[in-house]
Scaffold this active site. Structure first.
Site, PDB file in Angstrom:
ATOM      1  N   LYS A  88      30.320  86.707  55.101  1.00  0.00           N
ATOM      2  CA  LYS A  88      31.725  87.173  55.016  1.00  0.00           C
ATOM      3  C   LYS A  88      32.717  86.134  55.497  1.00  0.00           C
ATOM      4  O   LYS A  88      33.852  86.089  55.034  1.00  0.00           O
ATOM      5  CB  LYS A  88      31.905  88.481  55.785  1.00  0.00           C
ATOM      6  CG  LYS A  88      31.422  88.443  57.215  1.00  0.00           C
ATOM      7  CD  LYS A  88      30.134  89.182  57.382  1.00  0.00           C
ATOM      8  CE  LYS A  88      29.450  88.766  58.668  1.00  0.00           C
ATOM      9  NZ  LYS A  88      28.228  89.478  58.922  1.00  0.00           N
ATOM     10  N   GLU A 107      28.106  91.231  47.501  1.00  0.00           N
ATOM     11  CA  GLU A 107      27.981  92.643  47.907  1.00  0.00           C
ATOM     12  C   GLU A 107      27.538  92.758  49.367  1.00  0.00           C
ATOM     13  O   GLU A 107      27.966  93.658  50.098  1.00  0.00           O
ATOM     14  CB  GLU A 107      26.971  93.350  46.994  1.00  0.00           C
ATOM     15  CG  GLU A 107      26.854  94.828  47.189  1.00  0.00           C
ATOM     16  CD  GLU A 107      28.148  95.584  46.861  1.00  0.00           C
ATOM     17  OE1 GLU A 107      28.525  95.633  45.691  1.00  0.00           O
ATOM     18  OE2 GLU A 107      28.757  96.113  47.806  1.00  0.00           O
ATOM     19  N   ILE A 110      25.557  99.104  52.004  1.00  0.00           N
ATOM     20  CA  ILE A 110      26.437 100.025  51.262  1.00  0.00           C
ATOM     21  C   ILE A 110      27.023  99.322  50.045  1.00  0.00           C
ATOM     22  O   ILE A 110      27.606  98.248  50.178  1.00  0.00           O
ATOM     23  CB  ILE A 110      27.629 100.483  52.143  1.00  0.00           C
ATOM     24  CG1 ILE A 110      27.143 101.141  53.422  1.00  0.00           C
ATOM     25  CG2 ILE A 110      28.555 101.401  51.375  1.00  0.00           C
ATOM     26  CD1 ILE A 110      28.273 101.435  54.410  1.00  0.00           C
ATOM     27  N   GLU A 138      26.451  89.301  65.444  1.00  0.00           N
ATOM     28  CA  GLU A 138      26.623  87.931  64.965  1.00  0.00           C
ATOM     29  C   GLU A 138      26.001  86.970  65.974  1.00  0.00           C
ATOM     30  O   GLU A 138      25.778  87.327  67.123  1.00  0.00           O
ATOM     31  CB  GLU A 138      28.114  87.613  64.829  1.00  0.00           C
ATOM     32  CG  GLU A 138      28.831  88.467  63.804  1.00  0.00           C
ATOM     33  CD  GLU A 138      28.249  88.302  62.419  1.00  0.00           C
ATOM     34  OE1 GLU A 138      28.332  87.211  61.845  1.00  0.00           O
ATOM     35  OE2 GLU A 138      27.702  89.291  61.896  1.00  0.00           O
ATOM     36  N   ASP A 197      34.776  89.928  62.827  1.00  0.00           N
ATOM     37  CA  ASP A 197      33.846  90.262  61.742  1.00  0.00           C
ATOM     38  C   ASP A 197      34.455  91.353  60.848  1.00  0.00           C
ATOM     39  O   ASP A 197      34.449  91.236  59.614  1.00  0.00           O
ATOM     40  CB  ASP A 197      32.513  90.727  62.350  1.00  0.00           C
ATOM     41  CG  ASP A 197      31.519  91.139  61.286  1.00  0.00           C
ATOM     42  OD1 ASP A 197      30.948  90.261  60.633  1.00  0.00           O
ATOM     43  OD2 ASP A 197      31.330  92.359  61.092  1.00  0.00           O
ATOM     44  N   LYS A 209      35.817  91.223  56.775  1.00  0.00           N
ATOM     45  CA  LYS A 209      35.442  92.207  55.756  1.00  0.00           C
ATOM     46  C   LYS A 209      36.685  92.847  55.138  1.00  0.00           C
ATOM     47  O   LYS A 209      36.725  93.099  53.927  1.00  0.00           O
ATOM     48  CB  LYS A 209      34.499  93.250  56.369  1.00  0.00           C
ATOM     49  CG  LYS A 209      33.145  92.615  56.731  1.00  0.00           C
ATOM     50  CD  LYS A 209      32.315  93.488  57.641  1.00  0.00           C
ATOM     51  CE  LYS A 209      30.983  92.829  57.968  1.00  0.00           C
ATOM     52  NZ  LYS A 209      30.258  93.489  59.055  1.00  0.00           N
TER      53      LYS A 209
HETATM   54  N1  HSE Z   1      27.475  91.664  63.018  1.00  0.00           N
HETATM   55  C1  HSE Z   1      27.698  92.415  61.845  1.00  0.00           C
HETATM   56  C2  HSE Z   1      27.806  93.886  62.240  1.00  0.00           C
HETATM   57  C3  HSE Z   1      26.579  92.200  60.880  1.00  0.00           C
HETATM   58  O1  HSE Z   1      27.478  94.226  63.367  1.00  0.00           O
HETATM   59  O2  HSE Z   1      28.228  94.694  61.425  1.00  0.00           O
HETATM   60  C4  HSE Z   1      26.801  92.734  59.519  1.00  0.00           C
HETATM   61  O3  HSE Z   1      27.905  92.136  58.905  1.00  0.00           O
END
Ligand code: HSE
Length: 410
Positions: free
Chosen positions: A101, A125, A132, A186, A197, A201
């Site tokens: 991402k 995806e 998902i 991560e 994160d 997204k």
């Molecule tokens: N570190 C991310 C999370 C991993 O906890 O959602 C998946 O993108």
């Protein structure tokens, strides 16, 4: 002939190889390509005991220069060298899929353009929501609609931590350590707990829906590090939970407002019931009103599942370029300032007095819990424009111990 290469043999890379060989026959049938196989695995480490030891290479050029390789699955993470490898592969006409991402949030517009120019696909995806399906539904199944808002729990690690704090009285650090042990977090968990994160997204979802690249620095982002057990308890008293929400909505002035922040989510909303490492994403649109996506948002095989879904599509769609595109953006002039949004706020104070609270904020809802320290007052304000809220709060006597927005998607 379809051969694939997997870049990176960490949690997701090893899961991708494992799931591919577990279901290889079915996967080959679904692609219609009997000889689909993983020919290379790129990693700088040695894996002498791996059943796949003959596939390992440390040299990306082995993959780039092998004309049999038509699909590259990048699961290394980080922008460099992942971006350099993906760009080089796309320029050679090899379709690329990624769970990365960070790379998509920073380089998505450019990589999608390169894929189009070279008649191949760039798919991601696995970058959002783990297992998902959300990218494909937004790009395909829901594409006939005007999408007015998306709100989701997009980070499994923080949802796991908040769930453990809520239901097991676990300390923040212990819950984080457990999430790391389980392979959810991560490499640097600051990206999880500080909201980065989830921000990446929401960049991807916003860019996809609104057709213009939304960069991470366009988005107001707050993580969960300031959330205390007391806040979680007050949320329960109020009738909800604290969740880290990534959202984007269309504003009346035509701009969009993407944002990441912890929020009070009332128990009537389905998002409040998404627990542990699970992610949930609600999409609002004119034709369908509301749809909800739910599943495992992190971890080895859930993410591998989405990576391989893209690999299958790339094999099936070989020789075409059907992946989505969006324009690059030069500035954030299409992003609304979050301070102009209308929100209700939860506030926790010490040493304030109720008469002044009511004078400033009007008809507030007080929250009362057992064992609150002497002098602590928690309340929910009526809805008001956030910059007005800030002004009022700065005029309040007493110490502000915490403030959290109440989730509002209008
Ligand atoms: N570190 C991310 C999370 C991993 O906890 O959602 C998946 O993108």
């Amino acid at each position: 002939m379809a051969k694939a290469a997997v870049l990176g043999y960490g949690v997701v890379g090893s899961g991708t190889v494992e799931l591919f060989y577990k279901n290889a026959e079915a996967i080959r049938k679904r692609t219609g390509q009997k000889d689909l196989d993983i020919k290379y695995i790129l990693d700088i480490r040695e894996f002498p005991d791996s059943p796949y030891k003959d596939k390992f290479t440390k040299n990306f050029d082995d993959i780039l220069n092998d004309d049999e390789v038509s699909i590259v699955a990048e699961v290394m993470g980080g922008v460099h060298p992942a971006y350099d490898f993906v760009k080089a592969a796309l320029e050679k006409g090899k379709s690329c899929v990624t769970s990365n991402k960070e790379m998509v949030a920073q380089k998505g517009a450019e990589l999608l353009k390169i894929a189009k120019e070279h008649n191949c696909n760039f798919m991601f995806e696995a970058s959002t929501g783990g297992a998902i399906p959300i990218i494909r539904p937004l790009h395909q199944c829901l594409a006939a609609n005007d999408i007015t808002a998306v709100a989701g729990i997009l980070n499994g690690t923080t949802n796991f931590i908040l769930t453990k704090m809520f239901s097991e009285n676990m300390a923040f650090d212990d819950a984080l350590a457990l999430a790391q042990k389980l392979g959810y977090a991560e490499k640097n968990p600051a990206a999880d707990v500080e909201g980065l994160d989830a921000c990446r997204k929401i960049c991807i979802l916003s860019s996809l829906i609104y057709g213009k690249h939304v960069y991470p620095d366009y988005i107001h982002t707050e993580g969960i590090t300031a959330i205390t057990k007391a806040d979680v308890e007050y949320a329960e008293v109020w009738g909800g939970k604290v969740k880290l929400i990534g959202s984007v909505k269309k504003c009346a002035n035509g701009k969009i407002l993407p944002m990441v922040r912890p929020a009070f989510v009332c128990n009537d909303m389905q998002l409040s019931n998404i627990s542990d490492v699970f992610n949930g994403i609600t999409v609002y649109g004119d034709g369908f009103d509301e749809v909800m996506f739910y599943g495992r948002g992190a971890g080895k095989l859930p993410t591998a599942s989405a990576v391989l879904g893209d690999v299958i599509d790339c094999a099936r769609l070989s020789g075409t370029s059907v992946s989505q595109t969006w324009e690059d953006s030069e500035n954030a002039d299409f992003i609304e300032d979050y301070k102009n949004d209308t929100v209700a706020m939860y506030v926790r104070t010490s040493g304030a007095d109720k008469a002044q609270i009511e004078k400033l904020f009007g008809n507030v809802e007080y929250l009362v819990k057992d064992n609150a320290p002497e002098g602590e007052i928690a309340f929910i304000t009526p809805e008001l424009v956030e910059k007005d809220f800030d002004e009022k709060l700065s005029a309040l006597n007493g110490e502000v111990l915490g403030k959290i927005r109440v989730l509002n998607l209008r």
